[in-house]
Design an enzyme around this catalytic site. Structure first.
Site, PDB file in Angstrom:
ATOM      1  N   ARG A 154      39.662  -6.743   3.202  1.00 43.16           N
ATOM      2  CA  ARG A 154      40.779  -6.396   4.072  1.00 43.16           C
ATOM      3  C   ARG A 154      41.209  -4.963   3.771  1.00 43.16           C
ATOM      4  O   ARG A 154      41.437  -4.607   2.605  1.00 43.16           O
ATOM      5  CB  ARG A 154      41.970  -7.327   3.837  1.00 43.16           C
ATOM      6  CG  ARG A 154      41.725  -8.785   4.193  1.00 43.16           C
ATOM      7  CD  ARG A 154      42.854  -9.650   3.671  1.00 43.16           C
ATOM      8  NE  ARG A 154      42.923  -9.590   2.206  1.00 43.16           N
ATOM      9  CZ  ARG A 154      43.944 -10.047   1.489  1.00 43.16           C
ATOM     10  NH1 ARG A 154      44.996 -10.576   2.100  1.00 43.16           N
ATOM     11  NH2 ARG A 154      43.923  -9.965   0.169  1.00 43.16           N
ATOM     12  N   GLU A 155      41.300  -4.150   4.806  1.00 39.56           N
ATOM     13  CA  GLU A 155      41.757  -2.789   4.593  1.00 39.56           C
ATOM     14  C   GLU A 155      43.173  -2.815   4.020  1.00 39.56           C
ATOM     15  O   GLU A 155      44.030  -3.560   4.470  1.00 39.56           O
ATOM     16  CB  GLU A 155      41.716  -2.004   5.902  1.00 39.56           C
ATOM     17  CG  GLU A 155      40.297  -1.791   6.405  1.00 39.56           C
ATOM     18  CD  GLU A 155      40.235  -0.865   7.609  1.00 39.56           C
ATOM     19  OE1 GLU A 155      40.932   0.166   7.585  1.00 39.56           O
ATOM     20  OE2 GLU A 155      39.485  -1.178   8.551  1.00 39.56           O
ATOM     21  N   LYS A 211      30.283 -14.886   8.450  1.00 40.39           N
ATOM     22  CA  LYS A 211      31.160 -13.711   8.548  1.00 40.39           C
ATOM     23  C   LYS A 211      31.853 -13.664   9.906  1.00 40.39           C
ATOM     24  O   LYS A 211      33.082 -13.501  10.003  1.00 40.39           O
ATOM     25  CB  LYS A 211      30.330 -12.447   8.322  1.00 40.39           C
ATOM     26  CG  LYS A 211      31.017 -11.146   8.709  1.00 40.39           C
ATOM     27  CD  LYS A 211      32.227 -10.846   7.836  1.00 40.39           C
ATOM     28  CE  LYS A 211      32.792  -9.467   8.194  1.00 40.39           C
ATOM     29  NZ  LYS A 211      33.959  -9.131   7.382  1.00 40.39           N
ATOM     30  N   LEU A 257      49.784 -16.000  10.130  1.00 43.80           N
ATOM     31  CA  LEU A 257      50.715 -16.634  11.061  1.00 43.80           C
ATOM     32  C   LEU A 257      51.961 -15.771  11.221  1.00 43.80           C
ATOM     33  O   LEU A 257      53.085 -16.270  11.237  1.00 43.80           O
ATOM     34  CB  LEU A 257      51.100 -18.036  10.579  1.00 43.80           C
ATOM     35  CG  LEU A 257      50.043 -19.127  10.735  1.00 43.80           C
ATOM     36  CD1 LEU A 257      50.561 -20.452  10.186  1.00 43.80           C
ATOM     37  CD2 LEU A 257      49.619 -19.289  12.195  1.00 43.80           C
ATOM     38  N   ALA A 259      53.776 -13.256  13.762  1.00 40.93           N
ATOM     39  CA  ALA A 259      53.762 -12.780  15.143  1.00 40.93           C
ATOM     40  C   ALA A 259      53.885 -11.264  15.189  1.00 40.93           C
ATOM     41  O   ALA A 259      54.529 -10.651  14.333  1.00 40.93           O
ATOM     42  CB  ALA A 259      54.903 -13.418  15.924  1.00 40.93           C
ATOM     43  N   CYS A 267      37.476  -4.685  12.443  1.00 44.03           N
ATOM     44  CA  CYS A 267      36.722  -5.944  12.372  1.00 44.03           C
ATOM     45  C   CYS A 267      36.997  -6.895  13.532  1.00 44.03           C
ATOM     46  O   CYS A 267      36.087  -7.231  14.290  1.00 44.03           O
ATOM     47  CB  CYS A 267      37.012  -6.645  11.048  1.00 44.03           C
ATOM     48  SG  CYS A 267      36.422  -5.743   9.594  1.00 44.03           S
ATOM     49  N   LYS A 328      47.366  -1.497  10.748  1.00 47.34           N
ATOM     50  CA  LYS A 328      48.066  -2.263   9.719  1.00 47.34           C
ATOM     51  C   LYS A 328      48.512  -1.281   8.647  1.00 47.34           C
ATOM     52  O   LYS A 328      48.059  -0.127   8.617  1.00 47.34           O
ATOM     53  CB  LYS A 328      47.157  -3.354   9.127  1.00 47.34           C
ATOM     54  CG  LYS A 328      45.949  -2.814   8.374  1.00 47.34           C
ATOM     55  CD  LYS A 328      45.087  -3.922   7.806  1.00 47.34           C
ATOM     56  CE  LYS A 328      45.748  -4.632   6.653  1.00 47.34           C
ATOM     57  NZ  LYS A 328      44.832  -5.574   5.979  1.00 47.34           N
TER      58      LYS A 328
END
Length: 439
Positions: A154-155, A211, A257, A259, A267, A328
């Site tokens: 995960r970045e 994957k 989960l 929102a 990805c 993100k």
């Protein structure tokens, strides 16, 4: 042990540095001479917390080296990893595997003896078989065993994910060659075996599909809670409480989960699309994934409409501050970020945009409309704004003083698309506050 890693992009650089931290001698090879020169001088081409120190420490100890010479990188290697890009192919959404096949052929031609060739790039099921055909055509005289070892990084937390993973998936072929490849990779991952990390040994096809299936499932989870958030807004429920009530069920889990404005990044968008195309070609369509893709695209576009509605249906001449541009926090990655769907229509409608992102400004300048003003910090972005939109939940945005924010802004509209702020506190500060899935 010694390995060669082809491709100094996100996966290759992080994986190479982490393997070196295990004590493995890593030779990272890339065709971009400027990138290699920069890495030798300690310049990291991506933003990933802790990566600069990891690269510096292992380069100093001689475990991590950078080169443009493939033969040099492969000399004495126990395994050669392919970590080249597999972007979505223009026109049809399939993964573009041209870089993978070209790199595999180059490795085969440069090989001086038997070799284990490992695909770490994210590739559709069936790619391993085609890689095997490529290397056999290039070097029919050498036993080159092909394996699959997909990454699950995960970045923003990639180093921790590599060092303490949920599992390691290794796909190999049948027979003695497959057994040899599995043995090599198990030796390479022995530090993780010692801390009882599950090592999942499968066929190459199973590893490849694992994957894609994992990423597609997480994308569906994100999209599901986003649709539930929309329903919450209509019926007066709170999506935070709904998600908590769901997530406490061990069969569901809490992660993914939250929102928001829709998923993005390197990805989920390309992997869900590639899986849908692969499944359709195989005559076994994945309808849930297809719907996930469509709903997510619609959601990102709808966020701009929410901003317009909150400003009375017209943003022409109004100043909109935007906090967070990357898909993100803790990354500079702008690929398929919600900001790319939100800011252009606002600019086209005549809004004056002031934006701030702690790491993504450099890339954003190349992708967003020319008129966007890039601020020095969050309060600078908010200065004189009629509305403020929070798109990426960087930690530094969480502790913003609502009083200082209100002083800086001209208007009183805040659209919190990550549900970072307390609604009561924002309303008490004098804001007309809008969030996702909360009354």
């Amino acid at each position: 042990m010694r390995i060669a890693m082809l491709g100094a992009g996100y996966v290759g650089l992080v994986s190479g540095a982490c393997f070196a931290e295990f004590g493995v001698e890593v030779r990272l090879v890339d065709t971009d001479a400027a990138k290699v020169a920069g890495l030798r001088e300690g310049r990291i081409p991506i933003y990933e917390p802790g990566l600069d120190r990891l690269v510096e420490d292992n380069a100093r100890e001689g475990r991590l080296r950078f080169t443009t010479d493939l033969a040099e990188a492969m000399a004495g290697a126990d395994a050669v990893f392919l970590s080249v890009g597999t972007p979505s192919r223009r026109g049809d959404g399939h993964a573009d595997l041209s870089y993978v096949f070209a790199a595999a052929e180059q490795v085969a031609r440069a090989a001086a003896g038997p070799l284990v060739l490992v695909t770490k790039s994210t590739v559709p099921v069936g790619t391993g078989r085609r890689v095997r055909e490529v290397v056999r055509a290039a070097r029919p005289d050498l036993p080159i065993e092909v394996a699959s070892n997909p990454e699950f990084l995960r970045e923003g937390s990639a180093i921790g994910d590599f060092m303490r993973p949920d599992r390691v998936v290794i796909g190999t072929g049948d027979g003695p060659g497959g057994e040899r490849a599995l043995a090599v990779l198990k030796r390479l991952y022995r530090p993780l075996y010692l801390i009882e990390t599950p090592i999942v040994a499968t066929s190459i096809e199973t590893a490849e599909l694992t994957k894609y299936a994992a990423n597609a499932f997480l994308a569906m989870k994100v999209t599901f809670i986003n649709e539930v958030a929309d329903l919450c807004e209509r019926v007066g429920a709170d999506v935070h409480d709904v998600a908590r009530g769901m997530g406490l069920d061990g069969r569901i889990g809490r992660k993914f989960l939250r929102a928001g404005p829709g998923y993005g990044g390197s990805c989920f968008p390309k992997d869900t699309l590639a899986l849908a195309r692969t499944a359709a070609d195989a005559g076994s369509p994945v309808r849930l994934v297809e719907t996930t893709i469509a709903v997510n695209e619609e959601r990102k576009a709808a966020m701009a409409e929410r901003v317009v509605a909150a400003l009375g249906g017209d943003v022409a001449g109004k100043t909109v501050a935007v906090l967070g541009l990357t898909f993100k926090p803790e990354t500079d990655d702008m690929r398929d970020a919600p900001s790319l769907s939100v800011l252009p229509p606002l600019a086209a409608a005549g809004a004056k945009l002031r934006a701030f992102d702690p790491a993504g400004t450099g890339t954003a300048r190349q992708l967003l409309p020319a008129g966007v003003h890039y601020a020095a910090n969050a309060l600078d972005a908010a200065k004189g704004a009629d509305a403020l939109v929070l798109l990426t939940e960087w930690n530094e945005f969480r502790a913003l003083s609502s009083a200082r924010l209100r002083e800086a802004m001209r208007g009183d509209v805040v659209l919190d698309f990550r549900n970072v702020y307390d609604p009561e506190a924002m309303r008490a500060a004098g804001f007309r506050y809008h969030s996702i899935g909360r009354p």
